[in-house]
Design a protein around this motif. Structure first.
Motif, short mmCIF file in Angstrom:
data_model
loop_
_atom_site.label_atom_id
_atom_site.label_comp_id
_atom_site.label_asym_id
_atom_site.label_seq_id
_atom_site.Cartn_x
_atom_site.Cartn_y
_atom_site.Cartn_z
N GLN A 111 10.85 -1.82 2.35
CA GLN A 111 10.57 -1.87 0.91
C GLN A 111 10.72 -0.50 0.28
O GLN A 111 11.31 -0.35 -0.80
CB GLN A 111 9.15 -2.41 0.69
N GLY A 151 12.93 -9.87 -6.29
CA GLY A 151 12.86 -11.22 -5.73
C GLY A 151 12.71 -11.14 -4.23
O GLY A 151 12.20 -10.16 -3.68
N GLN A 152 13.14 -12.18 -3.54
CA GLN A 152 13.05 -12.24 -2.09
C GLN A 152 14.36 -11.79 -1.45
O GLN A 152 15.43 -12.18 -1.89
CB GLN A 152 12.72 -13.66 -1.62
N ARG A 158 13.09 -9.27 11.67
CA ARG A 158 12.86 -10.70 11.47
C ARG A 158 12.24 -11.32 12.72
O ARG A 158 12.82 -11.23 13.81
CB ARG A 158 14.17 -11.40 11.14
N ASP A 183 6.91 -17.50 8.57
CA ASP A 183 7.21 -17.68 7.15
C ASP A 183 6.92 -16.41 6.34
O ASP A 183 7.65 -16.07 5.41
CB ASP A 183 6.41 -18.85 6.58
N VAL A 187 10.98 -12.78 5.15
CA VAL A 187 11.53 -12.26 3.89
C VAL A 187 10.60 -11.22 3.31
O VAL A 187 9.41 -11.16 3.64
CB VAL A 187 11.74 -13.39 2.86
N LEU A 188 11.18 -10.35 2.46
CA LEU A 188 10.39 -9.41 1.67
C LEU A 188 10.28 -9.97 0.26
O LEU A 188 11.28 -10.39 -0.33
CB LEU A 188 11.07 -8.04 1.61
N ARG A 189 9.08 -9.97 -0.27
CA ARG A 189 8.86 -10.46 -1.62
C ARG A 189 8.73 -9.28 -2.59
O ARG A 189 8.31 -8.20 -2.21
CB ARG A 189 7.61 -11.34 -1.66
N ASP A 190 9.14 -9.51 -3.83
CA ASP A 190 9.09 -8.48 -4.86
C ASP A 190 9.88 -7.24 -4.44
O ASP A 190 9.47 -6.10 -4.68
CB ASP A 190 7.64 -8.09 -5.19
N GLU A 328 14.76 -14.97 -10.54
CA GLU A 328 14.23 -13.69 -10.08
C GLU A 328 13.66 -12.97 -11.28
O GLU A 328 13.84 -13.41 -12.43
CB GLU A 328 15.33 -12.85 -9.43
#
Length: 462
Positions: A111, A151-152, A158, A183, A187-190, A328
């Motif tokens: 991130q 977004g994602q 992973r 779950d 993924v990375l959110r934001d 997004e």
């Protein structure tokens, strides 16, 4: 150049949940053996004629043994299995906690890397005066890849389970925890979502009118901040009533043709249709054409990697990539913020545009610097006259500092420009041109720099 290190993309194996323990056959033999011993004892007492056989209380003991054995037979194995299950759960959940911590650390590093490589649009104006300005040359890993919003995105680290894992056939508590980990960390959110313009010849932004304009402003400012005018050009195809909305584009160095210059700088690239926009933009650059308020009909761009047409609003067509506000969180900039970023960039010029090694020597008329002394002297008309570069017609551009009576434009002059615009480079070119054209007996140079001496560093006067 600003160097960034991308976190590695790896698959993190996660062990499958342990199976649910089952009662062992050995555990079930103990109550059965107790029943057999009790039966033998009763038979022996009756066979011996013992007085106990006539005592009613005697039968209470074997009855209690039978009940206890049956109870142990029914529940004893289950309790042992539950104890084993609790232990295996504790161990596996602790293991998942450690794996989750590893994945969380990797996600935080990814991130941070994404945010540094693709910063928020409201910080772009701060980068104009740093080394990050125009850092994405044509061989850069992120060339023409721009951030479109939050977004994602797929996680770099992973989590994966063995291919033969059957999560539904194991303990529901541990399998549910494993599924939440898979779950949550896949993924990375934001995180910054990006678009590769080289792979997107047609891009449409959809949403309400104000949002898509603010969205486009953020995309163009990001493109202009990280890509030089020599690598990327920005043209506009606008309806009459939309031109005022995009007036700030005039400040972007990328919104000009470096081959054509008028009294106020490079000729701006604003056209009536996409065809003329593509024809009027210099070759060799990735061309981004903004279309607002007019039909975006354009030649077939399939397979093109040097053109991106960005259309605002309207219905999507076949072959277009569509970004929709709501799918997004789009990046946005107000008109004032975009103008601030553009005006900061306006102070800089890409000195590599139109330049190739040996240009200046060619203008001087030699191919080897060692031959420069042979150029000393010449006609009276060439005295104090040096080449600076080339006009848009390809003809040499000269500076003549002789007095006006002798056909020159001197002897005094003034060079004006913002920080970073190339004043020092111009003065060095003039000084070296004078040195190359005149012997020490003909010309002496006094080089004075009141700004620290960097302009004429390593230059020797005659």
């Amino acid at each position: 150049m600003h160097e960034l290190t991308e976190p590695p993309h790896v698959a993190v194996p996660v062990a499958a949940p342990p199976p649910v323990p089952t009662p062992t056959s050995a555990g079930r033999l103990i109550p059965v053996m107790s029943l057999v011993v009790t039966g033998v004892m009763v038979a022996v007492v009756f066979a011996m004629g013992s007085p106990l056989s006539s005592n009613p209380m005697f039968f209470a003991f074997p009855l209690m043994m039978v009940v206890s054995a049956l109870t142990s037979l029914a529940h004893g194995g289950t309790r042992r299995a539950e104890a084993e299950l609790n232990i295996s759960r504790h161990r596996y959940l602790g293991y998942l906690h450690d794996v989750g911590q590893q994945l969380a650390d990797s996600a935080a590093a990814q991130q941070q890397w994404l945010l540094e490589l693709h910063p928020p649009p409201d910080t772009l104006w701060q980068l104009a005066g740093t080394q990050r300005r125009w850092e994405r040359h044509r061989n850069h890993e992120a060339f023409c890849r721009i951030r479109s919003g939050l977004g994602q995105v797929p996680a770099g680290a992973r989590p994966v389970t063995p291919a033969d894992t059957e999560i539904r056939d194991v303990d529901p508590v541990t399998s549910a925890t494993l599924q939440r980990l898979l779950d949550g960390y896949s993924v990375l959110r934001d995180a910054p979502v990006t678009t590769d313009l080289r792979a997107t010849p047609l891009l449409r932004l959809q949403g309400d009118e104000q949002t898509v304009r603010a969205w486009a402003r953020a995309l163009l400012c990001q493109l202009a901040t990280f890509h030089s005018p020599g690598d990327v050009g920005i043209a506009a195809v606008l309806a009459e009533d939309r031109q005022e909305c995009w007036d700030w584009l005039k400040w972007l160095p990328q919104h000009g043709d470096p081959r054509r210059v008028d009294d106020i700088g490079p000729v701006r690239l604003t056209f009536r249709n996409v065809d003329t926009a593509l024809a009027g933009n210099p070759g060799g650059r990735h061309t981004v054409v903004l279309v607002d308020g007019v039909d975006a009909t354009a030649p077939d761009l399939r397979g093109r990697t040097d053109v991106t047409v960005i259309c605002l609003g309207g219905a999507g067509r076949a072959g277009e990539a569509v970004l929709t506000a709501g799918d997004e969180v789009p990046d946005t900039l107000s008109a004032v913020e975009a103008a601030t970023c553009a005006r900061r960039l306006a102070a800089y010029r890409d000195t590599t545009v139109g330049r190739t090694p040996g240009d200046w020597l060619g203008l001087i008329g030699v191919s080897d610097p060692a031959a420069l002394p042979s150029r000393w002297g010449g006609s009276a008309g060439s005295a104090l006259r040096v080449p600076l570069g080339s006009r848009d017609t390809g003809e040499p551009l000269h500076l003549d500092i002789k007095e006006a009576a002798l056909g020159g434009a001197g002897p005094h002059g003034l060079c004006i420009g913002a920080t970073g615009s190339g004043k020092s480079e111009l003065l060095r070119t003039v000084a070296l041109g004078m040195i190359a054209r005149h012997s020490p007996e003909e010309l002496n140079l006094i080089l004075v720099d009141f700004k620290g001496g960097a302009a004429f560093l390593d230059t020797k006067s005659q």
